[in-house]
Design a protein around this motif. Structure first.
Motif, mmCIF file in Angstrom:
data_model
loop_
_atom_site.group_PDB
_atom_site.id
_atom_site.type_symbol
_atom_site.label_atom_id
_atom_site.label_comp_id
_atom_site.label_asym_id
_atom_site.label_seq_id
_atom_site.Cartn_x
_atom_site.Cartn_y
_atom_site.Cartn_z
ATOM 1 N N HIS A 17 0.829 -1.209 0.000
ATOM 2 C CA HIS A 17 0.000 0.000 0.000
ATOM 3 C C HIS A 17 0.866 1.263 0.000
ATOM 4 O O HIS A 17 0.505 2.255 -0.635
ATOM 5 N N VAL A 18 1.987 1.220 0.689
ATOM 6 C CA VAL A 18 2.909 2.353 0.640
ATOM 7 C C VAL A 18 3.469 2.501 -0.772
ATOM 8 O O VAL A 18 3.583 3.619 -1.293
ATOM 9 N N ILE A 21 1.134 4.341 -2.989
ATOM 10 C CA ILE A 21 1.213 5.797 -2.803
ATOM 11 C C ILE A 21 2.359 6.369 -3.637
ATOM 12 O O ILE A 21 2.207 7.403 -4.284
ATOM 13 N N ASP A 41 -5.494 11.451 -7.423
ATOM 14 C CA ASP A 41 -4.062 11.360 -7.137
ATOM 15 C C ASP A 41 -3.254 12.070 -8.213
ATOM 16 O O ASP A 41 -2.337 12.829 -7.906
ATOM 17 N N ALA A 49 -3.777 9.427 -1.070
ATOM 18 C CA ALA A 49 -2.588 8.983 -0.350
ATOM 19 C C ALA A 49 -2.882 8.812 1.138
ATOM 20 O O ALA A 49 -2.425 7.849 1.763
ATOM 21 N N LEU A 50 -3.657 9.722 1.711
ATOM 22 C CA LEU A 50 -3.995 9.606 3.139
ATOM 23 C C LEU A 50 -4.852 8.372 3.409
ATOM 24 O O LEU A 50 -4.627 7.657 4.392
ATOM 25 N N THR A 52 -4.954 5.624 1.575
ATOM 26 C CA THR A 52 -4.100 4.455 1.373
ATOM 27 C C THR A 52 -3.117 4.292 2.531
ATOM 28 O O THR A 52 -2.846 3.167 2.970
ATOM 29 N N LEU A 53 -2.614 5.393 3.048
ATOM 30 C CA LEU A 53 -1.720 5.330 4.206
ATOM 31 C C LEU A 53 -2.458 4.812 5.445
ATOM 32 O O LEU A 53 -1.903 4.053 6.236
ATOM 33 N N ALA A 56 -2.663 1.135 5.000
ATOM 34 C CA ALA A 56 -1.342 0.558 5.256
ATOM 35 C C ALA A 56 -1.054 0.512 6.756
ATOM 36 O O ALA A 56 -0.476 -0.463 7.258
ATOM 37 N N THR A 57 -1.475 1.530 7.470
ATOM 38 C CA THR A 57 -1.273 1.570 8.921
ATOM 39 C C THR A 57 -2.050 0.460 9.615
ATOM 40 O O THR A 57 -1.548 -0.184 10.543
#
Length: 143
Positions: A17-18, A21, A41, A49-50, A52-53, A56-57
């Motif tokens: 996921h990173v 981004i 994007d 991006a937020l 997706t981040l 990912a988190t």
């Protein structure tokens, strides 16, 4: 060992996921996030991006929980329950395979499923089964 494998699967998903981004719009389209997200994007919006981040988190936290379960016995039952819940989320995501197979799903852009959608759903089922089996096996070994 099963917890480590489950944790590695979660960690790989977080890193992928990173990578999405970093790659940007084409990666969003490939992973079926939708043309709206890809276009936003490309236009320079930060929300794809937020989002997706954030995803990912979540995968990173799940990975840490699995590694905790593998290497620490403290809070053992609670951690096993968390790993089981993580597995259930993956299985629910993977259950989209049934709907995809019978053509009952459309994606955010109104598109029918393609091969990689079946692959993503199948992978989610496998990862979910790994988490569930790890939690179940560990529970049986502790009795």
């Amino acid at each position: 060992m099963l917890y480590v494998l489950a944790g590695l699967a979660d960690l790989i998903l977080a890193l992928l996921h990173v990578l999405v981004i970093v790659v940007g719009g084409d990666a969003y389209i490939f992973l079926r996030a939708g043309k709206v997200m890809a276009a936003a994007d490309v236009a320079g919006d930060i929300w794809p991006a937020l989002l997706t981040l954030a995803i990912a988190t979540v995968f990173l936290i799940w990975s840490l929980i699995c590694f905790w379960a593998a290497f620490k016995d403290r809070f053992g039952k609670m951690v096993r329950v968390l790993v089981g819940l993580i597995g259930a989320v993956f299985v629910l995501r993977g259950s989209a395979l049934f709907f995809q197979f019978f053509g009952l799903t459309l994606f955010s852009d109104g598109e029918s499923p393609v091969f990689r959608d079946f692959a993503f759903s199948s992978l989610a089922l496998v990862i979910g089964a790994l988490h569930l089996y790890a939690a179940y096996r560990n529970q049986r070994l502790r009795r």
